[in-house]
Motif scaffolding. Sequence first.
Motif, PDB file in Angstrom:
ATOM      1  N   UNK A 106       0.795  -1.225   0.000  1.00 23.96           N
ATOM      2  CA  UNK A 106       0.000   0.000   0.000  1.00 23.96           C
ATOM      3  C   UNK A 106       0.833   1.284   0.000  1.00 23.96           C
ATOM      4  N   UNK A 107       2.095   1.206   0.384  1.00 25.86           N
ATOM      5  CA  UNK A 107       2.864   2.432   0.539  1.00 25.86           C
ATOM      6  C   UNK A 107       2.864   2.866   1.989  1.00 25.86           C
ATOM      7  N   UNK A 143      -5.792   0.724  -4.499  1.00 25.70           N
ATOM      8  CA  UNK A 143      -4.895  -0.427  -4.385  1.00 25.70           C
ATOM      9  C   UNK A 143      -5.697  -1.703  -4.103  1.00 25.70           C
ATOM     10  N   UNK A 144      -6.660  -1.615  -3.191  1.00 22.94           N
ATOM     11  CA  UNK A 144      -7.430  -2.802  -2.806  1.00 22.94           C
ATOM     12  C   UNK A 144      -8.184  -3.403  -3.977  1.00 22.94           C
ATOM     13  N   UNK A 145      -8.710  -2.558  -4.853  1.00 21.72           N
ATOM     14  CA  UNK A 145      -9.484  -3.055  -5.984  1.00 21.72           C
ATOM     15  C   UNK A 145      -8.607  -3.727  -7.045  1.00 21.72           C
ATOM     16  N   UNK A 146      -7.294  -3.608  -6.883  1.00 29.76           N
ATOM     17  CA  UNK A 146      -6.372  -4.329  -7.755  1.00 29.76           C
ATOM     18  C   UNK A 146      -6.027  -5.700  -7.175  1.00 29.76           C
ATOM     19  N   UNK A 147      -6.555  -5.983  -5.989  1.00 30.84           N
ATOM     20  CA  UNK A 147      -6.227  -7.237  -5.304  1.00 30.84           C
ATOM     21  C   UNK A 147      -7.490  -7.989  -4.905  1.00 30.84           C
ATOM     22  N   UNK A 148      -8.507  -7.950  -5.751  1.00 29.72           N
ATOM     23  CA  UNK A 148      -9.708  -8.734  -5.474  1.00 29.72           C
ATOM     24  C   UNK A 148      -9.387 -10.215  -5.616  1.00 29.72           C
ATOM     25  N   UNK A 149     -10.253 -11.068  -5.084  1.00 31.52           N
ATOM     26  CA  UNK A 149     -10.026 -12.519  -5.175  1.00 31.52           C
ATOM     27  C   UNK A 149      -9.883 -12.952  -6.630  1.00 31.52           C
ATOM     28  N   UNK A 151      -8.991 -11.174  -9.368  1.00 34.89           N
ATOM     29  CA  UNK A 151      -7.771 -10.686 -10.013  1.00 34.89           C
ATOM     30  C   UNK A 151      -6.538 -11.418  -9.497  1.00 34.89           C
ATOM     31  N   UNK A 152      -6.493 -11.669  -8.195  1.00 35.58           N
ATOM     32  CA  UNK A 152      -5.351 -12.396  -7.621  1.00 35.58           C
ATOM     33  C   UNK A 152      -5.326 -13.833  -8.145  1.00 35.58           C
ATOM     34  N   UNK A 153      -6.500 -14.462  -8.251  1.00 36.10           N
ATOM     35  CA  UNK A 153      -6.562 -15.833  -8.781  1.00 36.10           C
ATOM     36  C   UNK A 153      -6.076 -15.877 -10.222  1.00 36.10           C
ATOM     37  N   UNK A 154      -6.450 -14.890 -11.021  1.00 36.52           N
ATOM     38  CA  UNK A 154      -6.007 -14.844 -12.408  1.00 36.52           C
ATOM     39  C   UNK A 154      -4.489 -14.687 -12.502  1.00 36.52           C
ATOM     40  N   UNK A 155      -3.934 -13.801 -11.675  1.00 31.86           N
ATOM     41  CA  UNK A 155      -2.479 -13.612 -11.696  1.00 31.86           C
ATOM     42  C   UNK A 155      -1.770 -14.897 -11.265  1.00 31.86           C
ATOM     43  N   UNK A 156      -2.323 -15.551 -10.255  1.00 31.88           N
ATOM     44  CA  UNK A 156      -1.732 -16.789  -9.766  1.00 31.88           C
ATOM     45  C   UNK A 156      -1.739 -17.860 -10.846  1.00 31.88           C
ATOM     46  N   UNK A 157      -2.862 -18.031 -11.524  1.00 34.15           N
ATOM     47  CA  UNK A 157      -2.966 -19.057 -12.555  1.00 34.15           C
ATOM     48  C   UNK A 157      -2.128 -18.708 -13.778  1.00 34.15           C
ATOM     49  N   UNK A 158      -2.055 -17.433 -14.113  1.00 36.61           N
ATOM     50  CA  UNK A 158      -1.189 -17.025 -15.220  1.00 36.61           C
ATOM     51  C   UNK A 158       0.270 -17.348 -14.920  1.00 36.61           C
ATOM     52  N   UNK A 159       0.672 -17.138 -13.675  1.00 41.14           N
ATOM     53  CA  UNK A 159       2.053 -17.454 -13.288  1.00 41.14           C
ATOM     54  C   UNK A 159       2.316 -18.950 -13.420  1.00 41.14           C
ATOM     55  N   UNK A 160       1.349 -19.751 -12.990  1.00 40.59           N
ATOM     56  CA  UNK A 160       1.511 -21.205 -13.112  1.00 40.59           C
ATOM     57  C   UNK A 160       1.578 -21.618 -14.579  1.00 40.59           C
ATOM     58  N   UNK A 161       0.700 -21.034 -15.382  1.00 45.73           N
ATOM     59  CA  UNK A 161       0.722 -21.361 -16.810  1.00 45.73           C
ATOM     60  C   UNK A 161       2.056 -21.005 -17.449  1.00 45.73           C
ATOM     61  N   UNK A 162       2.610 -19.867 -17.069  1.00 42.59           N
ATOM     62  CA  UNK A 162       3.911 -19.456 -17.619  1.00 42.59           C
ATOM     63  C   UNK A 162       5.000 -20.434 -17.229  1.00 42.59           C
ATOM     64  N   UNK A 163       4.961 -20.876 -15.976  1.00 47.94           N
ATOM     65  CA  UNK A 163       5.965 -21.845 -15.525  1.00 47.94           C
ATOM     66  C   UNK A 163       5.832 -23.149 -16.296  1.00 47.94           C
ATOM     67  N   UNK A 164       4.594 -23.620 -16.427  1.00 49.89           N
ATOM     68  CA  UNK A 164       4.354 -24.883 -17.127  1.00 49.89           C
ATOM     69  C   UNK A 164       4.745 -24.782 -18.594  1.00 49.89           C
ATOM     70  N   UNK A 165       4.391 -23.650 -19.215  1.00 48.01           N
ATOM     71  CA  UNK A 165       4.693 -23.459 -20.630  1.00 48.01           C
ATOM     72  C   UNK A 165       6.195 -23.465 -20.885  1.00 48.01           C
TER      73      UNK A 165
END
Length: 208
Positions: A106-107, A143-149, A151-165
Amino acid sequence: RGVYPGYGRDSVKYLVEMDKVPFDVKIWGHKWDNFEKYDKYPKKWFVKKYYTYGHLPRLYRAANAVIIDGHEDMWSWGFVPMKLYDVFASGGLPIIKKNCGVEEIFGDYVLQYEDSKQLYEILEYVKNNRDDILDIIEKGREVSLKHTYLLVAKRFLNSINNIITNCKTVYNDYGYINNDKHIMNLSGTEETVMPRGMNKNRTGIIRV
């Protein structure tokens, strides 16, 4: 409008230690009077009403401040409580016990306290600097609205997909398999990966 302490731990003790609390205090929830240690606290503080999760945003917005407390190991290890996000996202003002993980997200504008003296000074500041408080709320909400469940789930899954790819192989209980497609996606559809020698009727599916 009053102050809403998140939990009955240090925050309530600090409020009791003050000669005069700058706001009316309201502590929400059932069965507080079942705890002996609360007998010394002013009974007018306790509102014997339970708010469901869906109604909490209205309560947060109505308060001058929401005091967030919690377990000591959370603060020392930097686990930022979800209530901080919830209060900001609701348009409320959280005041949180000192947490080493808050500034990274948050700063330095989030109001934090370590003892009753600091909490009192913060409450006085809130009472006398409404324009500054509105700026804090707006920054925190953004800041909080950038960390909704979601959005965080999408970022998490994108990270996993990148690792797998980027991996040449994926290991599971059936052995090594070629990784020529994503295991997960965010489109709402299902994709499958069949390990070598695995029966098609036992294909593992991950739904998003």
